[in-house]
Write a protein that holds these residues in place. Structure first.
Motif, PDB file in Angstrom:
ATOM      1  N   GLY A 207       0.879  -1.184  -0.404  1.00  0.00           N
ATOM      2  CA  GLY A 207       0.278  -0.023   0.332  1.00  0.00           C
ATOM      3  C   GLY A 207       0.958   1.199  -0.050  1.00  0.00           C
ATOM      4  N   ASN A 208       2.166   1.440  -0.239  1.00  0.00           N
ATOM      5  CA  ASN A 208       3.326   2.313  -0.101  1.00  0.00           C
ATOM      6  C   ASN A 208       3.616   2.494  -1.620  1.00  0.00           C
ATOM      7  N   TYR A 209       3.493   3.360  -2.172  1.00  0.00           N
ATOM      8  CA  TYR A 209       4.447   3.708  -3.351  1.00  0.00           C
ATOM      9  C   TYR A 209       5.484   3.643  -3.397  1.00  0.00           C
ATOM     10  N   ALA A 210       6.107   3.054  -3.323  1.00  0.00           N
ATOM     11  CA  ALA A 210       7.848   3.495  -2.961  1.00  0.00           C
ATOM     12  C   ALA A 210       8.875   1.992  -3.016  1.00  0.00           C
ATOM     13  N   SER A 211       9.437   2.372  -2.777  1.00  0.00           N
ATOM     14  CA  SER A 211      11.339   1.398  -2.951  1.00  0.00           C
ATOM     15  C   SER A 211      10.773   1.060  -1.919  1.00  0.00           C
ATOM     16  N   ALA A 370      10.511  -2.739  -9.214  1.00  0.00           N
ATOM     17  CA  ALA A 370       9.130  -2.320  -9.411  1.00  0.00           C
ATOM     18  C   ALA A 370       8.906  -1.188  -9.072  1.00  0.00           C
ATOM     19  N   TYR A 371       9.389  -0.300  -8.549  1.00  0.00           N
ATOM     20  CA  TYR A 371       8.473   0.712  -7.727  1.00  0.00           C
ATOM     21  C   TYR A 371       9.079   1.923  -9.074  1.00  0.00           C
ATOM     22  N   ILE A 384       4.956  -7.542  -8.260  1.00  0.00           N
ATOM     23  CA  ILE A 384       5.303  -8.227  -7.112  1.00  0.00           C
ATOM     24  C   ILE A 384       3.739  -8.396  -6.167  1.00  0.00           C
ATOM     25  N   VAL A 385       3.765  -9.938  -6.229  1.00  0.00           N
ATOM     26  CA  VAL A 385       1.907 -10.397  -6.163  1.00  0.00           C
ATOM     27  C   VAL A 385       2.637 -10.520  -4.555  1.00  0.00           C
ATOM     28  N   LEU A 407      -5.161 -12.183  -4.773  1.00  0.00           N
ATOM     29  CA  LEU A 407      -3.622 -10.940  -5.603  1.00  0.00           C
ATOM     30  C   LEU A 407      -3.819 -10.211  -5.143  1.00  0.00           C
ATOM     31  N   PHE A 408      -2.637  -9.650  -4.162  1.00  0.00           N
ATOM     32  CA  PHE A 408      -2.503  -8.320  -3.670  1.00  0.00           C
ATOM     33  C   PHE A 408      -0.985  -7.900  -4.240  1.00  0.00           C
ATOM     34  N   CYS A 409      -1.397  -7.125  -6.031  1.00  0.00           N
ATOM     35  CA  CYS A 409      -0.385  -6.633  -5.857  1.00  0.00           C
ATOM     36  C   CYS A 409       0.123  -5.297  -5.972  1.00  0.00           C
ATOM     37  N   GLN A 410       1.604  -5.272  -6.266  1.00  0.00           N
ATOM     38  CA  GLN A 410       2.539  -4.030  -5.957  1.00  0.00           C
ATOM     39  C   GLN A 410       3.618  -4.044  -7.262  1.00  0.00           C
ATOM     40  N   HIS A 411       3.696  -2.959  -7.673  1.00  0.00           N
ATOM     41  CA  HIS A 411       3.729  -1.654  -7.625  1.00  0.00           C
ATOM     42  C   HIS A 411       2.973  -1.003  -8.982  1.00  0.00           C
ATOM     43  N   VAL A 412       1.892  -0.164  -8.543  1.00  0.00           N
ATOM     44  CA  VAL A 412       1.315   0.148  -9.793  1.00  0.00           C
ATOM     45  C   VAL A 412       1.548   1.543  -9.662  1.00  0.00           C
ATOM     46  N   ALA A 413       1.239   2.335 -10.897  1.00  0.00           N
ATOM     47  CA  ALA A 413       1.227   4.061 -10.030  1.00  0.00           C
ATOM     48  C   ALA A 413      -0.529   4.197 -10.627  1.00  0.00           C
ATOM     49  N   PRO A 414      -0.104   4.799  -9.224  1.00  0.00           N
ATOM     50  CA  PRO A 414      -1.796   5.199  -8.931  1.00  0.00           C
ATOM     51  C   PRO A 414      -2.737   6.208  -9.938  1.00  0.00           C
TER      52      PRO A 414
END
Ligand code: FAD
Length: 537
Positions: A207-211, A370-371, A384-385, A407-414
């Motif tokens: 939930g944290n859009y960051a490296s 990914a970020y 990242i899944v 599937l909780f996936c990161q990182h996509v750009a908001p």
């Protein structure tokens, strides 16, 4: 006319309603959707298959809230995962975390790391205990005016200082590192092998859009550690029936105490009269009047969409416009014909790793890339899944022999960097996420019978999560504790008399905790006692 009208029936709105009703106030909850629970709901997304639609795993839910609302009596049962995490790796090996075997598992990669685990947990646990003690407190609030007005804040600050002193100097240094530093630097300081750093570091980017190397990500990691399941600290579990079982139990607790919950009741405007919040106008024009209006919404939605700019103090609205929101999260639910068969640990029969949080991201460097990719192109081709197969622990979610997974996936750009809409990329990115699981479990893609997809835009449209932000605002130092959502408004009171906040945009922030709802109810009741709010009848 009610004593209190709560805008939004997310879990925090429901908790707030239950406490206020238990104290004898007349309470109405006004929820926009046809179901209460906000981002913690269970939905049938494919015929015969149900799953937690957004939030999917439980730990942060506060034990006092569970007790006070008697949630087990209202049907809530939470079970522990057999092991916490399973990380299949690209080289065919794997790491299991939890279940009493973490040391032995980590030793496969580094004996030195295995030897450091106890110390790591003790040190992190000590800081998590401090946080745990603070989640149900109203942070010291910064106020202007007469020195006496600041007294309450000073007393609280003094108590906090005493609590921190008990950590000792070394512990306070740990705390400083965790509040200001990066998850990557924190973990690199402890461990040398990638898999354990990835397993723990995942919590720093959820939930944290960051490296994971961004300052502040260590706090997000810590934020995921203050919970417990059935009294076991730091553990994550599953609510039987999905996350909706939590919020349905809360809704039952609230109504049993006398609160009214109105569904399909979207609020269009907070009605202000003579500088005071006095009601909520629904989309159809009906005005629900109350002595206190409590908002469960992201502060941006409340102050920018529901309140006339002229009614807000100068400068306040500009600050709220700058309130930072936006997770890098993409969420899919899948109906599965069979369990995933992982190349690293073959087998389609139910095994303990199927009941774990399955992390597909082998290292912190992978997460950092990914970020960077998402910043450049909107999403990473190597995302990242986390895969959680709810039906591995709960046979109420899928027909016999079938399964459901989150599937909780990161990182996509908001917001996509090329300005295109997420509506144009929904299926393409969902395919990529499913293909990512398939790389580790080659029967996965062909076993998918149905799917439900939430891009960041879908999360905003469906649940009211601005920028898809799962926490109602980023959890960085500038938006935490006394500064959440804004310095001067950390005591759940808005800038307009009669207006309060009870959502994840207030202390202690996001997650299915119930803590903001609990704390806001206490402050509202205090104002009734002090005569700042009058009983409706
Ligand atoms: C994809 C995803 C995965 C997550 N995973 C987890 C997890 O596994 N575990 C965990 O603990 N947390 C998780 N979270 C975070 C957690 O779900 C949220 O932080 C939490 O739900 C916030 O609760 P809340 O009650 O403050 O607000 P919300 O749950 O956002 O509820 C706000 C409510 O207000 C309603 N509303 C909005 N506008 C209006 C209006 N104008 N009028 C009336 N009603 C309105 C909304 O419909 C909603 O019901 C996840 C979140 C997401 C999105």
């Amino acid at each position: 006319m009610y004593d209190v009208a709560i805008i939004g029936g997310g879990h925090n709105g429901l908790v707030c309603a239950a406490y206020l009703a238990a104290a004898g106030r007349t309470v109405v909850v006004l929820e926009r959707r046809a179901v209460a629970g906000g981002a913690a709901v269970t939905e049938e997304f494919h015929p015969g298959f149900r799953n937690s639609a957004a939030a999917y795993t439980v730990s942060l839910l506060n034990p006092k809230v569970v007790r006070d609302l008697d949630l087990p009596a209202h049907g809530l049962r939470v079970v522990e995962r057999p092991i916490a995490n399973f990380l299949p790796l690209d080289d065919g090996r794997y790491l299991k975390v939890g279940g009493g075997r973490t040391k032995q598992e980590v030793a496969k990669f580094s004996a030195r790391d295995a030897a450091r685990l106890d110390d790591y947990h003790a040190r992190l646990g000590a800081i998590a205990d401090v946080l745990r003690a603070l989640v149900l407190e109203t942070p010291p609030n910064v106020v202007e005016g007469h020195p006496l007005a600041a007294l309450a804040g000073l007393v609280k600050t003094g108590r906090l200082a005493r609590r921190l002193r008990r950590l000792g100097l070394d512990g306070q240094r740990d705390l400083l590192d965790l509040f200001t530093g990066s998850a990557g630097a924190h973990l690199d300081g402890w461990f040398e092998s990638d898999p354990i750093k990835a397993a723990y570091g995942f919590d720093g980017i959820v939930g944290n859009y960051a490296s994971p190397y961004a300052p502040g990500s260590a706090y997000v990691l810590l934020h995921h550690c203050f919970g417990e399941v059935n009294g076991r600290k730091g553990v994550w579990g599953h609510a039987i029936g999905g996350m909706g079982a939590i919020t349905q139990a809360m809704a039952r607790a609230a109504t049993a105490r006398g609160a009214e919950i109105r569904l399909s009741a979207p609020v269009r405007e907070v009605v202000i009269d003579n500088g005071r919040a006095v009601g909520a106008r629904l989309d159809g024009g009906e005005v629900v009047r109350a002595s206190a209006i409590v908002s469960n919404l992201n502060p941006k939605l409340l102050y920018l969409d529901l309140i006339d700019a002229a009614a807000l103090p100068p400068g306040f609205r500009a600050r709220i416009e700058k309130y930072r929101c936006g997770s890098g999260s993409f969420r899919i639910n899948v109906a599965l014909a069979e369990l995933p068969d992982f190349s690293a640990l073959p087998g389609r029969a139910l095994a303990e790793h199927h009941g774990a949080g399955i992390i597909l991201a082998p290292s912190l460097a992978y997460m950092e890339q990914a970020y960077a990719d998402a910043r450049a192109t909107g999403w990473s081709r190597r995302p990242i899944v986390e895969l959680v197969i709810g039906s591995a622990l709960d046979d109420t979610l899928a027909p016999p022999g079938r399964h459901v997974a989150s599937l909780f996936c990161q990182h996509v750009a908001p917001q996509l960097p090329d300005g295109s809409s997420w509506d144009e990329h929904r299926d393409e990115v969902a395919d990529l996420m499913i293909a990512t699981v398939d790389r580790y479990a080659p029967n996965f893609a062909r076993s998918v019978l149905g799917r439900q997809i939430f891009t960041p835009l879908d999360l905003e449209r469906t649940f009211g999560l601005v920028g898809g932000d799962i926490f109602h605002g980023t959890l960085d130092l500038g938006q935490l504790f006394s500064a959440r959502p804004l310095l001067g408004h950390a005591d759940y009171r808005g800038p307009i008399p009669g207006l309060y906040m009870c959502g994840a945009g207030t202390h202690p922030g996001g997650g299915v905790t119930g803590a903001p709802g609990h704390n806001a109810a206490r402050e509202v009741l205090r104002d009734f006692r002090r005569g700042r709010l009058r009983r409706a009848r």
